[in-house]
Design an enzyme around this catalytic site. Structure first.
Site, PDB file in Angstrom:
ATOM      1  N   GLU A 140       9.123   7.888 -17.174  1.00 36.55           N
ATOM      2  CA  GLU A 140       7.730   8.306 -17.346  1.00 36.55           C
ATOM      3  C   GLU A 140       7.220   7.878 -18.722  1.00 36.55           C
ATOM      4  OE1 GLU A 140       7.889  12.506 -16.427  1.00 36.55           O
ATOM      5  OE2 GLU A 140       8.757  12.045 -14.481  1.00 36.55           O
ATOM      6  N   SER A 156      14.437  20.686 -16.729  1.00 40.06           N
ATOM      7  CA  SER A 156      13.326  21.595 -16.979  1.00 40.06           C
ATOM      8  C   SER A 156      13.822  22.769 -17.803  1.00 40.06           C
ATOM      9  CB  SER A 156      12.768  22.070 -15.643  1.00 40.06           C
ATOM     10  OG  SER A 156      12.048  23.265 -15.817  1.00 40.06           O
ATOM     11  N   HIS A 179       0.837  -1.217   0.000  1.00 38.56           N
ATOM     12  CA  HIS A 179       0.000   0.000   0.000  1.00 38.56           C
ATOM     13  C   HIS A 179       0.861   1.253   0.000  1.00 38.56           C
ATOM     14  CE1 HIS A 179      -3.205  -2.835   1.139  1.00 38.56           C
ATOM     15  NE2 HIS A 179      -2.314  -3.309   1.998  1.00 38.56           N
ATOM     16  N   LYS A 190      16.487  21.108 -11.833  1.00 36.42           N
ATOM     17  CA  LYS A 190      15.718  19.872 -11.894  1.00 36.42           C
ATOM     18  C   LYS A 190      16.376  18.761 -12.703  1.00 36.42           C
ATOM     19  CE  LYS A 190      11.711  19.365 -11.121  1.00 36.42           C
ATOM     20  NZ  LYS A 190      10.318  19.052 -11.392  1.00 36.42           N
TER      21      LYS A 190
END
Ligand code: ARG
Length: 491
Positions: free
Chosen positions: A288, A275, A156, A281
């Protein structure tokens, strides 16, 4: 021939020019994916026709020479046509004259296209198999270096029990190994020849279906001619095997994205992006995208089954839309698998952060309850003691403090000290994440020696799959050489 190029094809002349529906009907552009396959299928068919005395050897030679010329010119140079089969036939007739039309004796575009799809898809499936083997190799290699690297395990997405990085990585290695297996299973059914089925109802010519299957490297034929020309379950099966692999990858990618967020792992720059506005970043974009590919793959698998559902026997033009998406998704999933392998192989794991996190959230609670149960307490009572202790124990408590809190809880539940059942040293040990991991040495468990055993089994399976892949490729290469040698006899 008429001036209208649309009417100039070998099989339709001026009967059906297509009119406004012409683009809609045509698969010529998408058929670039099966251009090479169609040439091989044409060659095998013509060689067989000559061997069976159905077409004169001299005519076969002329057709085969024309096919070589067409291959050199490439798919882009084909004349207009409804599909690659029609366009190549037109191009053959343009070069050979009317005798070129003998190429299409004893076959139909229906068995022809079904053969081309399988011929092409074999390469795609084997490439995907190879990518899964690469990924398994990377997972095994990193796992081998981290059998002692303790990390938190989750259910979980809550801290559950400490495990090791090796144990975690092998959990995906096992899943990807099954993906390899599914792809190889699908391969065996893709690798059967429908050629010789004609439109669906066979042919009066004395064709040798085994011979064309052999010349094209197929492991056998799809026997029933109606099944052979109409069946596309091999596409559904392949799409599902790919979608299952992509789903495995998406879970791995998601985990690594979360682990990067927590500072457990740093991806190599090669597998990161930044970024355009926030210069600090480092984003896990490759993972992804890997996660995203699963959406497309599942969509393709669903789309394929939906397209096939309820189609009447035998051939229907709907089928023209079934395979291009599967070719595409095979490419995407293969690429995502290679990217995942690269990201895993080059990532940097932060062992210190992992070790600290491994003990957070009283993750050793189950181990303490197990210890009490081993000492004779019913597991449910032990569970109650540790649940009460969990309320008091805080991250950062040293083992001594934590053990005292467990004892306090025991007094509350049992009315006597914990140390009536177990030694203080054993409780303190059970509270240590590394000791907790080491104690769970059941088969397939995270204890380092259990994982080392798993690693050697996994490696043996990898080597076996590598051999299967090499054999499949060698058998295709042999068939290609045989076909080329046969063709050379005629030209
Ligand atoms: N382009 C067609 C396909 O991919 C080839 C078969 C055409 N057959 C037919 N009966 N119209 O399915």
């Amino acid at each position: 021939m008429s001036d209208d190029p649309a009417a100039d094809t070998a099989i339709r002349r001026d009967r059906f020019s297509g009119g406004p529906a012409r683009e809609f009907l045509s698969s010529l552009d998408a058929d670039a994916a099966i251009f090479e396959a169609d040439l091989a299928v044409d060659r095998a068919h013509v060689v067989m026709l000559a061997e069976q005395g159905i077409v004169e050897e001299e005519v076969a030679g002329e057709i085969l020479a024309a096919l070589a010329d067409i291959e050199d010119a490439g798919h882009g140079a084909l004349p207009d046509g409804e599909d690659v089969h029609e366009a190549i036939e037109t191009a053959v007739i343009d070069r050979v004259g009317a005798d070129g039309g003998k190429m299409h004796t004893a076959r139909s575009r229906n068995d022809e296209v079904a053969t081309c799809i399988r011929y092409r898809l074999r390469e795609d499936v084997l490439a995907a198999v190879e990518a899964t083997i690469t990924l398994r190799g990377a997972l095994q290699e990193v796992a081998a270096a981290h059998t002692e690297t303790v990390m938190p395990g989750y259910t979980h997405l809550q801290p559950a029990q400490p495990t090791t990085l090796a144990h975690y990585l092998l959990s995906y290695e096992g899943a990807v190994a099954r993906d390899t297996e599914r792809l190889l299973d699908a391969y065996a059914r893709v690798n059967r020849s429908p050629l010789g089925a004609a439109a669906f109802a066979g042919t009066p010519f004395d064709v040798d279906r085994e011979r064309t299957a052999e010349l094209l490297g197929f492991g056998g034929t799809v026997r029933n001619s109606m099944d052979a020309s109409a069946g596309r379950d091999f596409l559904a099966e392949t799409a599902n095997a790919l979608a299952t692999l992509a789903t495995t990858l998406s879970g791995l990618a998601e985990d690594l994205i979360i682990f990067a967020n927590k500072g457990y792992v740093e991806l190599s720059n090669d597998y990161s992006s930044t970024s355009s506005i926030m210069p600090q970043k480092k984003n896990p974009d490759t993972l992804e995208l890997t996660r995203g590919v699963a959406g497309d793959a599942v969509g393709e698998a669903t789309g394929t089954l939906t397209l096939l559902k309820g189609l009447p026997r035998a051939y229907n033009r709907d089928l023209q839309r079934a395979h291009p998406g599967v070719f595409e998704i095979a490419d995407d999933v293969r690429e995502a698998t290679e990217i995942a392998a690269g990201a895993v192989a080059t990532a940097d794991w932060n062992e210190g952060t992992l070790a600290t996190a491994a003990g957070e959230g009283f993750s050793t609670a189950t181990g303490v309850a197990d210890l009490l149960a081993m000492a004779g307490l019913p597991f449910r009572t032990a569970h109650e003691v540790v649940a009460d202790a969990a309320e008091a124990i805080a991250d950062g408590d040293d083992p001594e403090t934590a053990a005292a809190k467990v004892d306090e809880a025991a007094r509350g539940v049992l009315g006597e000290s914990l140390f009536e059942y177990v030694s203080r040293a054993d409780v303190e040990q059970a509270l240590d994440p590394a000791e907790s991991v080491a104690s769970r040495d059941s088969a397939g468990g995270p204890a380092p020696e259990a994982v080392r055993e798993e690693l050697s089994t996994a490696d043996a399976a990898l080597v076996a799959d590598e051999t299967t892949l090499e054999e499949a490729r060698a058998s295709l290469a042999t068939a290609e050489e045989t076909l080329a040698a046969e063709v050379a006899d005629y030209v």
